[in-house]
Scaffold this motif. Structure first.
Motif, PDB file in Angstrom:
ATOM      1  N   THR A  87       0.830  -1.204   0.000  1.00 46.00           N
ATOM      2  CA  THR A  87       0.000   0.000   0.000  1.00 46.00           C
ATOM      3  C   THR A  87       0.864   1.252   0.000  1.00 46.00           C
ATOM      4  N   ALA A  88       1.976   1.219   0.715  1.00 45.11           N
ATOM      5  CA  ALA A  88       2.847   2.397   0.751  1.00 45.11           C
ATOM      6  C   ALA A  88       3.285   2.758  -0.667  1.00 45.11           C
ATOM      7  N   THR A 203       9.643   5.288   0.834  1.00 49.83           N
ATOM      8  CA  THR A 203       8.643   4.321   1.310  1.00 49.83           C
ATOM      9  C   THR A 203       9.367   3.167   1.997  1.00 49.83           C
ATOM     10  N   HIS A 204       8.617   2.414   2.781  1.00 53.16           N
ATOM     11  CA  HIS A 204       9.149   1.216   3.423  1.00 53.16           C
ATOM     12  C   HIS A 204       8.065   0.161   3.527  1.00 53.16           C
ATOM     13  N   SER A 205       8.494  -1.092   3.445  1.00 51.59           N
ATOM     14  CA  SER A 205       7.701  -2.153   4.032  1.00 51.59           C
ATOM     15  C   SER A 205       8.229  -2.254   5.460  1.00 51.59           C
ATOM     16  N   THR A 206       7.445  -1.803   6.431  1.00 53.04           N
ATOM     17  CA  THR A 206       7.903  -1.873   7.832  1.00 53.04           C
ATOM     18  C   THR A 206       7.862  -3.312   8.342  1.00 53.04           C
ATOM     19  N   THR A 207       7.228  -4.184   7.532  1.00 49.47           N
ATOM     20  CA  THR A 207       7.160  -5.614   7.832  1.00 49.47           C
ATOM     21  C   THR A 207       8.555  -6.214   8.044  1.00 49.47           C
ATOM     22  N   LYS A 208       9.560  -5.617   7.431  1.00 49.80           N
ATOM     23  CA  LYS A 208      10.906  -6.189   7.429  1.00 49.80           C
ATOM     24  C   LYS A 208      11.680  -5.707   8.661  1.00 49.80           C
ATOM     25  N   ILE A 221       4.981   5.857   4.288  1.00 51.38           N
ATOM     26  CA  ILE A 221       5.423   6.813   3.268  1.00 51.38           C
ATOM     27  C   ILE A 221       5.972   8.022   4.021  1.00 51.38           C
ATOM     28  N   VAL A 222       7.174   8.471   3.644  1.00 51.81           N
ATOM     29  CA  VAL A 222       7.782   9.639   4.283  1.00 51.81           C
ATOM     30  C   VAL A 222       8.014  10.714   3.220  1.00 51.81           C
TER      31      VAL A 222
END
Ligand SMILES: *Cc1c(COP(=O)(O)O)cnc(C)c1O
Length: 427
Positions: A87-88, A203-208, A221-222
């Protein structure tokens, strides 16, 4: 003030500053709604005239505290959490592209993003041209068209572990009057801050690594606040012309440096709603508190494992940008001087069956569809994450068909190597 603190301190403390008598730890505001004394106060929130909470789909105090910690870590002006890394990246593009628009993207990106950009966005009328990120600038520039709205790449690509020349990408994007969006998932702001090299949106997948314990799917998203939307007003009407759904408000005028991230929240979150639960944001925050410690250990362990694999007679090739002689070693020294990530790609001498046997023989390292968490794990992208891609597309995406992706965890490195050794002896 937060930006002057070092990253280690930001990991632990940023985003939540309790007042006298308030909880020391960010509370889980597990509430969809927020109460107001009169209807006028609520109306002003709906018109974006006041800031405040009214419905968790748009904003929630727990989510916001965690988002502002990540914004501080990246050196951005604002951030929003999303329910996944997918989504990000989706929102990051959709916030500035609509049907009929086009963007340019490195072909060596995460398989899920490759599908999103190449298949799903295409169905929505947004076209993406994939380019070789290592090609000369003139070559990449040929992909730009009058309707091109951004350039996209990953700091360290998943699973290829290619390092992006962020300054080169920023130069190309800015020459064409569009922002550079960088997915910084593998590097994390601990090892690289793309804004310092000219990226506009991260962006990031914060999942990682950010979550780091494999508990919660999430994204962020930053916004750097650096891109001048008004200077390229004709390209970005969504930011520079009135939004009828907010009584004719123009984001770039009303919110200045916060225009992009405000639009993503006020418009995309409002309409599409992929918000994480406050509980997941809380878990993400626990991960972030030790990000600096974990990332350093992941990198140190991965370096040792990569060096060990490189000289092992059963290993055909090892790809890790921390190895001298690696194609991306120089770029890694420039952009990732303190370490890259814990993920290594390698191939074994022998058949595809040997690779499977090797993976099945591992005891400590598990086969999981994941990377970048505390536990060492392995995956064979050609038969797992990337199985929808043809061999040709695999190679284009920087994924050799024999590539084994090893995500080195934060266990004792000697135990990890012992496990790899016994599995290699089985083939
Ligand atoms: C995993 C990943 C994504 C997708 O994130 P999810 O949280 O799984 O939706 C995007 N980009 C990169 C680089 C990733 O590794």
């Amino acid at each position: 003030m937060e930006k002057k603190l070092s990253k280690e301190t930001l990991c632990v403390q940023a985003g939540w500053t309790p007042k006298n008598g308030e909880p020391r730890v960010v509370p889980i505001y597990q509430s969809t709604t927020f109460k107001y004394d009169d209807s006028d106060q609520m109306a002003r929130l709906f018109d974006l005239k006041d800031t405040g909470y009214f419905y968790t789909r748009l904003q929630n105090p727990t989510n916001d505290a965690v988002a502002s910690k990540i914004a501080a870590l990246e050196g951005g002006v604002g951030a929003i959490l999303t329910s996944s890394g997918q989504t990000a990246n989706f929102y990051a593009i959709l916030n500035i592209c609509e049907a009929g628009d086009h963007f340019v993207c490195s072909s060596t990106i995460y398989g899920g993003t490759f599908n999103l950009f190449g298949v799903t966005l295409k169905k929505m009328g947004i076209e993406c041209t994939f380019i070789d990120a290592d090609a000369p600038e003139e070559e990449i520039e040929k992909a730009f068209r009058p309707n091109t709205k951004c350039l996209f790449g990953e700091t360290i690509s998943n699973p290829g572990i290619n390092v992006l020349d962020i300054e080169k990408f920023a130069r190309i994007a800015h020459k064409h009057g569009v922002p550079l969006i960088v997915d910084n998932t593998f590097a994390t702001p601990i090892n690289c801050r793309p804004f310092e090299w000219g990226a506009d949106i991260v962006t990031h997948s914060t999942t990682k690594y950010m979550d780091g314990h494999a508990t919660s799917v999430g994204g962020v998203i930053v916004d750097s606040g650096n891109f001048d939307w008004m200077a390229h007003a004709d390209k970005f009407p969504g930011l520079t012309t009135p939004d009828e759904s907010y009584h004719g408000l123009t984001y770039a005028k009303a919110f200045g440096k916060m225009a992009y991230i405000t639009k993503a929240t006020a418009q995309l979150m409002r309409d599409l709603g992929a918000i994480p639960s406050p509980m997941n944001a809380f878990l993400l925050n626990l991960g972030l508190e030790t990000l600096h410690l974990r990332v350093a250990r992941h990198c140190a362990n991965a370096q040792k494992v990569a060096e060990w694999l490189e000289v092992n007679p059963k290993v055909k090739w090892v790809h890790y940008c921390g190895l001298k002689g690696n194609k991306y070693y120089e770029l890694a020294q420039k952009y990732l001087p303190n370490g890259s990530c814990g993920v290594i790609a390698f191939g074994l001498k022998g058949t595809r069956e040997d690779a499977v046997k090797f993976m099945d023989s591992l005891k400590l390292a598990c086969i999981v569809t994941h990377v970048a968490d505390a536990r060492t794990c392995v995956l064979h992208p050609a038969s797992h994450t990337h199985r929808q891609l043809s061999d040709e597309q695999l190679i284009e995406a920087g994924v050799a068909p024999d590539l084994i992706r090893l995500s080195v965890g934060i266990e004792n490195v000697d135990d990890i190597i012992t496990d790899l050794e016994q599995a290699l002896q089985n083939i």
